[in-house]
Design an enzyme around this catalytic site. Structure first.
Site, PDB file in Angstrom:
ATOM      1  N   GLU A  16      -1.186  -2.912   2.405  1.00 20.02           N
ATOM      2  CA  GLU A  16      -1.882  -2.934   1.104  1.00 20.02           C
ATOM      3  C   GLU A  16      -0.815  -3.202   0.056  1.00 20.02           C
ATOM      4  O   GLU A  16       0.007  -2.329  -0.242  1.00 20.02           O
ATOM      5  CB  GLU A  16      -2.569  -1.577   0.842  1.00 20.02           C
ATOM      6  CG  GLU A  16      -3.682  -1.245   1.828  1.00 20.02           C
ATOM      7  CD  GLU A  16      -4.944  -2.075   1.622  1.00 20.02           C
ATOM      8  OE1 GLU A  16      -5.108  -2.672   0.533  1.00 20.02           O
ATOM      9  OE2 GLU A  16      -5.757  -2.130   2.553  1.00 20.02           O
ATOM     10  N   CYS A  49      -2.487  -0.832  -8.448  1.00 18.12           N
ATOM     11  CA  CYS A  49      -2.517  -2.140  -7.779  1.00 18.12           C
ATOM     12  C   CYS A  49      -3.763  -2.909  -8.185  1.00 18.12           C
ATOM     13  O   CYS A  49      -3.736  -4.132  -8.223  1.00 18.12           O
ATOM     14  CB  CYS A  49      -2.460  -1.956  -6.272  1.00 18.12           C
ATOM     15  SG  CYS A  49      -3.756  -0.887  -5.648  1.00 18.12           S
TER      16      CYS A  49
HETATM   17  P1  NAD Z   1       7.868  -0.409  -2.806  1.00 21.42           P
HETATM   18  O1  NAD Z   1       7.482  -1.551  -1.947  1.00 21.42           O
HETATM   19  O2  NAD Z   1       9.120  -0.471  -3.564  1.00 21.42           O
HETATM   20  O3  NAD Z   1       7.948   0.940  -1.925  1.00 21.42           O
HETATM   21  C1  NAD Z   1       6.873   1.419  -1.169  1.00 21.42           C
HETATM   22  C2  NAD Z   1       7.392   2.323  -0.075  1.00 21.42           C
HETATM   23  O4  NAD Z   1       8.142   1.560   0.861  1.00 21.42           O
HETATM   24  C3  NAD Z   1       8.307   3.444  -0.554  1.00 21.42           C
HETATM   25  O5  NAD Z   1       7.966   4.628   0.131  1.00 21.42           O
HETATM   26  C4  NAD Z   1       9.687   2.951  -0.112  1.00 21.42           C
HETATM   27  O6  NAD Z   1      10.607   3.996   0.120  1.00 21.42           O
HETATM   28  C5  NAD Z   1       9.338   2.244   1.173  1.00 21.42           C
HETATM   29  N1  NAD Z   1      10.319   1.269   1.643  1.00 21.42           N
HETATM   30  C6  NAD Z   1      11.218   0.566   0.909  1.00 21.42           C
HETATM   31  N2  NAD Z   1      11.925  -0.264   1.714  1.00 21.42           N
HETATM   32  C7  NAD Z   1      11.448  -0.084   2.968  1.00 21.42           C
HETATM   33  C8  NAD Z   1      11.763  -0.648   4.234  1.00 21.42           C
HETATM   34  N3  NAD Z   1      12.708  -1.583   4.370  1.00 21.42           N
HETATM   35  N4  NAD Z   1      11.083  -0.232   5.325  1.00 21.42           N
HETATM   36  C9  NAD Z   1      10.111   0.697   5.194  1.00 21.42           C
HETATM   37  N5  NAD Z   1       9.764   1.282   4.027  1.00 21.42           N
HETATM   38  C10 NAD Z   1      10.436   0.887   2.930  1.00 21.42           C
HETATM   39  O7  NAD Z   1       6.616  -0.166  -3.768  1.00 21.42           O
HETATM   40  P2  NAD Z   1       6.516   0.852  -4.999  1.00 21.42           P
HETATM   41  O8  NAD Z   1       7.373   0.326  -6.099  1.00 21.42           O
HETATM   42  O9  NAD Z   1       6.702   2.242  -4.522  1.00 21.42           O
HETATM   43  O10 NAD Z   1       4.966   0.701  -5.419  1.00 21.42           O
HETATM   44  C11 NAD Z   1       4.494  -0.263  -6.303  1.00 21.42           C
HETATM   45  C12 NAD Z   1       3.877  -1.427  -5.539  1.00 21.42           C
HETATM   46  O11 NAD Z   1       2.869  -0.938  -4.676  1.00 21.42           O
HETATM   47  C13 NAD Z   1       3.164  -2.423  -6.450  1.00 21.42           C
HETATM   48  O12 NAD Z   1       3.458  -3.720  -6.022  1.00 21.42           O
HETATM   49  C14 NAD Z   1       1.691  -2.127  -6.216  1.00 21.42           C
HETATM   50  O13 NAD Z   1       0.819  -3.206  -6.433  1.00 21.42           O
HETATM   51  C15 NAD Z   1       1.700  -1.725  -4.767  1.00 21.42           C
HETATM   52  N6  NAD Z   1       0.514  -0.926  -4.460  1.00 21.42           N
HETATM   53  C16 NAD Z   1      -0.470  -1.492  -3.713  1.00 21.42           C
HETATM   54  C17 NAD Z   1      -1.623  -0.781  -3.444  1.00 21.42           C
HETATM   55  C18 NAD Z   1      -2.747  -1.391  -2.652  1.00 21.42           C
HETATM   56  O14 NAD Z   1      -3.617  -0.659  -2.224  1.00 21.42           O
HETATM   57  N7  NAD Z   1      -2.775  -2.698  -2.435  1.00 21.42           N
HETATM   58  C19 NAD Z   1      -1.755   0.520  -3.921  1.00 21.42           C
HETATM   59  C20 NAD Z   1      -0.734   1.072  -4.679  1.00 21.42           C
HETATM   60  C21 NAD Z   1       0.413   0.338  -4.938  1.00 21.42           C
END
Ligand code: NAD
Length: 503
Positions: A243, A277
């Site tokens: 997502e 999001c």
């Molecule tokens: P992010 O991608 O920076 O981080 C998300 C998670 O991934 C964190 O827990 C982080 O520690 C982890 N992570 C980072 N690198 C990783 C790796 N190499 N392997 C595994 N895990 C890793 O996102 P964010 O800044 O926390 O959140 C904002 C983003 O999330 C926005 O783009 C937003 O649109 C999206 N979002 C999407 C939805 C949806 O349902 N589509 C919902 C909420 C947020």
């Protein structure tokens, strides 16, 4: 409650959790390394068979307890969520109520969605045979969440996984891990057996270790990280559900109720300070109603209050949770200005303590600007005048993302036609965002917004391995297609095939 893994003497430095509304340190939590995550996953794996064997009713009972717990302890939840995200109490309340609704929904619907199915097959070879389809839990599910909704976007995806009989290793965002720790406390008090839910605190490396140790990955976060998650999971052929980001368009037709559309644009672009999001990220308005729409949005925005989490109903906009996010917002607004946009409200960081960005309205925008093409994830409303619906649809689809979209028109037939032309996993008509709480309806992004769906039957079956069982209760000694081949039987088979399909 601390994460249940033992941390090692040479463990990475702890993760600092800060309050975005004040900048003050709230707490430090352990940063789990790969060995610690493997240990947690082993505990989860050991606990899974017992949890699966407990059955759906026992699992549902735990989530009914959790539904009550989350409401009984709403103030603790609000304190935790609001302190680590900086969101308002009202935005925090959305998390609490959506979580409570989710617990009850999955407790009630999981038995239906996971019920064994009996098939009536069209295959001639199924004649006299029976087929059943069953859903068996994958084992250990890794759930990796973002910071914008630390309860809903991390734990609510664990709920169907747990209801299906899996154990879960949940990795909350390193920016907002305190809600994750409170989840562990809540679920222990609600009767979840020891070991079934593990919380792995830490950053990207901790997340990568979760992927290496689980049987399915549910990831919510940015598109950039989602690609990394998928690449990592490919090494072990671990299935993923992603997502990801969005740039949700809103289309306002000339026949729309302009006041409702403007109120909806204001709320759904700015709630949670735009860090959703499925926020309205860009608005296309047909020329005849453009001026009145912009005027109403401006009037709305001018009345908004912004500040640290306060009492219920006291402020509309909270803080920007993550420092790099406010830099993205600033970059998008600056880029728009430089390319000729007008900032008619806001357009800057709020001076003083904490991390706030003023609610911002941009006009004279176009698709050369980042604010119309890249995810801003902040309190901005870029509004573009379009000549007609065709132009609006073309621009709405001119995006790498396809998460959600909304259409505002008094003519439901016309709006439905527009919805079907939009490249988005979910479209709302005369509404935005509320579909998230319609848990019966699948939601998931098209294009770079994701793979797979949450909610609906597919939202729980994805956490299962599907098994079909074919029964042949009355079996002759030999079927007509078996060895040895004989000319008369081959001819008979060809005749049957011709009879069945050759007309
Ligand atoms: P992010 O991608 O920076 O981080 C998300 C998670 O991934 C964190 O827990 C982080 O520690 C982890 N992570 C980072 N690198 C990783 C790796 N190499 N392997 C595994 N895990 C890793 O996102 P964010 O800044 O926390 O959140 C904002 C983003 O999330 C926005 O783009 C937003 O649109 C999206 N979002 C999407 C939805 C949806 O349902 N589509 C919902 C909420 C947020």
């Amino acid at each position: 409650m601390e994460p249940s893994a033992a941390t090692h003497a040479d463990a990475p430095a702890p993760t600092r959790v800060e309050a975005p509304a004040t900048g003050r340190l709230l707490r430090e939590v352990p940063t789990l390394d790969a060995a610690a995550v493997a240990e947690l996953a082993a505990k989860a794996r050991a606990a899974q068979p017992g949890w699966e064997a407990a059955g759906l009713e026992a699992r549902a009972a735990v989530f009914r307890n959790a539904r009550k717990w989350v409401i009984d302890n709403a103030e603790d939840w609000l304190d935790t969520i609001c302190s680590e995200t900086g969101k308002t109490r009202d935005d925090g309340n959305v998390e609490v109520s959506v979580a409570a609704q989710s617990f009850g929904f999955w407790a009630k619907m999981a038995p239906k969605y996971l019920a064994e199915e009996k098939l009536r097959s069209l295959s001639p070879l199924a004649f006299g045979r029976k087929v059943a389809i069953r859903y068996s839990p994958v084992g250990v599910v890794g759930v990796i969440g973002p910071w914008n909704y630390p309860l809903v976007n991390a734990f609510c995806d664990c709920v169907p996984a747990l209801m299906a009989g899996n154990s879960v290793v949940m990795k909350p965002s390193e920016v907002t891990p305190l809600s994750g720790l409170l989840v562990a406390e809540m679920m222990a008090e609600c009767g979840l057996p020891d070991g079934v839910l593990q919380v792995a605190t830490g950053g990207g490396e901790t997340g990568a270790a979760v992927i290496d140790n689980c049987d399915f990955v549910m990831f919510t976060g940015s598109t950039r990280t989602g690609k990394r998650v998928m690449a990592r999971a490919a090494e072990t052929l671990t299935p993923v559900s992603l997502e990801l980001g969005g740039k949700d368009p809103m289309i306002v037709c000339a026949d729309a109720d302009v006041e409702r559309a403007a109120n909806a644009a204001t709320y759904y672009a700015l709630n949670n300070a735009g860090q959703i999001c499925i926020s309205v990220e860009r608005v296309y308005v047909e020329a005849p109603v453009y001026d009145s729409f912009v005027a109403k949005v401006l009037e709305n925005v001018q009345g908004l209050r912004q500040g640290p989490p306060a009492g219920p109903g006291e402020v509309e906009l909270g803080a920007i949770t993550f420092e790099p996010q406010i830099e993205t917002i600033e970059r998008h607004v600056l880029d728009a200005r430089e390319r000729g946009a007008s900032v008619v409200a806001g357009g800057r960081r709020r001076p003083g303590e904490g991390r706030f960005y003023e609610p911002t309205v941009l006009v004279d925008v176009d698709h050369t600007m980042k604010c119309m093409t890249e995810e801003t994830f902040g309190p901005t409303i870029p509004i573009m005048k379009v000549a007609d619906v065709d132009e609006a649809v073309r621009l709405a689809n001119d995006s790498e993302y396809g998460l959600q979209a909304s259409v505002y028109s008094r003519d439901m037939g016309k709006a439905d036609g527009i919805a079907r032309r939009l490249q988005a996993g979910a479209v709302t008509i005369n509404d935005s965002q509320v579909n998230f709480t319609v848990f019966d309806a699948p939601m998931g992004g098209w294009k770079s917004s994701g793979i797979g769906v949450r909610h609906g039957p597919a939202g729980i079956r994805k956490y299962c391995r599907t098994q079909s069982i074919l029964y042949t209760p009355f079996a002759p000694k030999r079927d007509v297609h078996m060895f040895p081949y004989r000319p008369w039987r081959s001819k008979l088979m060809s005749r049957v095939v011709r009879l069945l399909y050759g007309r």
